[in-house]
Write an enzyme that holds these catalytic residues in place. Structure first.
Site, short mmCIF file in Angstrom:
data_model
loop_
_atom_site.label_atom_id
_atom_site.label_comp_id
_atom_site.label_asym_id
_atom_site.label_seq_id
_atom_site.Cartn_x
_atom_site.Cartn_y
_atom_site.Cartn_z
N GLU A 98 0.84 -1.20 0.00
CA GLU A 98 0.00 0.00 0.00
C GLU A 98 0.88 1.25 0.00
O GLU A 98 2.04 1.20 0.40
CB GLU A 98 -0.86 0.01 1.28
CG GLU A 98 -2.33 -0.13 1.08
CD GLU A 98 -3.01 0.99 0.32
OE1 GLU A 98 -2.39 1.68 -0.51
OE2 GLU A 98 -4.21 1.18 0.57
N ASP A 99 0.30 2.35 -0.41
CA ASP A 99 1.03 3.62 -0.37
C ASP A 99 1.00 4.23 1.03
O ASP A 99 2.02 4.65 1.56
CB ASP A 99 0.50 4.61 -1.42
CG ASP A 99 -1.01 4.82 -1.35
OD1 ASP A 99 -1.70 4.19 -0.52
OD2 ASP A 99 -1.52 5.62 -2.16
N ASP A 102 -3.93 5.77 6.48
CA ASP A 102 -4.37 7.03 7.06
C ASP A 102 -5.37 6.69 8.17
O ASP A 102 -4.96 6.35 9.27
CB ASP A 102 -4.96 7.86 5.91
CG ASP A 102 -5.32 9.28 6.29
OD1 ASP A 102 -4.79 9.79 7.29
OD2 ASP A 102 -6.12 9.90 5.57
N PHE A 151 -1.29 16.31 4.05
CA PHE A 151 -1.66 15.61 2.83
C PHE A 151 -0.45 15.58 1.91
O PHE A 151 0.06 16.61 1.50
CB PHE A 151 -2.85 16.26 2.13
CG PHE A 151 -3.45 15.35 1.11
CD1 PHE A 151 -4.34 14.36 1.49
CD2 PHE A 151 -3.08 15.45 -0.22
CE1 PHE A 151 -4.86 13.47 0.55
CE2 PHE A 151 -3.60 14.57 -1.17
CZ PHE A 151 -4.50 13.59 -0.78
N ARG A 164 1.34 12.05 -9.25
CA ARG A 164 1.84 10.69 -8.98
C ARG A 164 3.27 10.50 -9.48
O ARG A 164 4.01 9.67 -8.96
CB ARG A 164 0.94 9.65 -9.67
CG ARG A 164 -0.46 9.56 -9.09
CD ARG A 164 -1.15 8.29 -9.58
NE ARG A 164 -2.60 8.32 -9.38
CZ ARG A 164 -3.21 8.00 -8.24
NH1 ARG A 164 -2.52 7.65 -7.19
NH2 ARG A 164 -4.52 8.04 -8.15
P1 IMP Z 1 -7.54 5.39 4.72
O1 IMP Z 1 -8.67 4.46 4.36
O2 IMP Z 1 -8.08 6.62 5.44
O3 IMP Z 1 -6.45 4.71 5.50
O4 IMP Z 1 -6.96 5.96 3.38
C1 IMP Z 1 -6.04 5.26 2.64
C2 IMP Z 1 -5.99 5.74 1.22
O5 IMP Z 1 -6.28 7.15 1.11
C3 IMP Z 1 -4.61 5.58 0.68
O6 IMP Z 1 -4.46 4.33 0.04
C4 IMP Z 1 -4.47 6.75 -0.28
O7 IMP Z 1 -4.92 6.36 -1.56
C5 IMP Z 1 -5.37 7.81 0.27
N1 IMP Z 1 -4.64 8.81 1.09
C6 IMP Z 1 -4.66 8.97 2.42
N2 IMP Z 1 -3.88 9.98 2.83
C7 IMP Z 1 -3.32 10.47 1.70
C8 IMP Z 1 -2.37 11.53 1.45
O8 IMP Z 1 -1.86 12.24 2.34
N3 IMP Z 1 -2.04 11.73 0.15
C9 IMP Z 1 -2.54 10.99 -0.87
N4 IMP Z 1 -3.42 9.98 -0.68
C10 IMP Z 1 -3.81 9.73 0.59
MG MG Z 2 -4.27 3.98 -2.01
#
Ligand code: IMP
Ligand code: MG
Length: 176
Positions: A98-99, A102, A151, A164
């Site tokens: 995963e990237d 959050d 962010f 990206r």
């Molecule tokens: P989560 O479900 O809140 O953990 O969000 C995860 C997904 O949100 C990641 O796989 C990203 O695609 C996107 N995301 C969350 N924070 C960021 C950020 O700071 N920059 C870019 N994408 C983010």
């Molecule tokens: Mg993602």
């Protein structure tokens, strides 16, 4: 074209060093095993590509695309599979790449969905983790960097589909 110079949060050099360390750890932990690596599109494509080059194991690479964010910067709370794996993970060791974690909603939902397919094991590699925003706890077995609540873009991560291709992890400054 508007001005384009995101501030550097994690440089290319720092990324390369950490990814080498993660690759070494994964190679050691799975010695003698085969691995199915699941690259979570689109955000993880660059991290996954660089990480794979540092893992010395027999690997089958799979891609999977989820949706939860739309165009905004806050999760909609709605996670679904947009594009599924091409092969089975039944009885396999799986490494999700995963990237960023959050809130953790996306990845905990994905892990639950994949567990129903009876893999032998599931581990998680994530380039980034924002602890301050985590409401859905998850074990990140291979973590690149903890970051503060900003962010971020670049190295695969987007803002509304852009940035990206930036080769480092950055933050968009006010001038942009
Ligand atoms: P989560 O479900 O809140 O953990 O969000 C995860 C997904 O949100 C990641 O796989 C990203 O695609 C996107 N995301 C969350 N924070 C960021 C950020 O700071 N920059 C870019 N994408 C983010
Ligand atoms: Mg993602």
């Amino acid at each position: 074209m508007e001005h384009f110079n995101p501030d550097v949060l994690i440089s290319e050099e720092e990324l390369a060093i950490r990814i080498q360390e993660l690759g070494n750890a994964i190679t050691d932990d799975f010695a003698g095993e085969e691995l199915v690596v699941i690259c979570v599109l689109k955000g993880a494509f660059m991290f996954c590509s660089d990480l794979l080059k540092k893992i010395h194991l027999p690997i089958r690479l799979e891609f999977l695309q989820l949706s939860s964010y739309g165009e905004g910067t806050v999760s909609s709370g709605n996670v679904k599979i947009e594009m599924d794996l091409s092969g089975t993970i039944k009885g396999k060791h799986v490494l999700i790449v995963e990237d960023i974690v959050d809130s953790g909603l996306t990845i905990t939902t994905l892990i639950k969905m994949l567990e129903m397919r009876s893999p032998k094991s599931i581990k998680l590699a994530s380039l980034l983790f924002k602890p301050s925003r985590n409401t859905h706890p998850v074990t990140i077995d291979y973590l690149g960097f903890e970051i503060e609540d900003k962010f971020v873009i670049g190295y695969g991560l987007d803002y509304a589909g852009r940035y990206r291709e930036v080769p480092y992890v950055g933050v968009i400054n006010a001038g942009n």
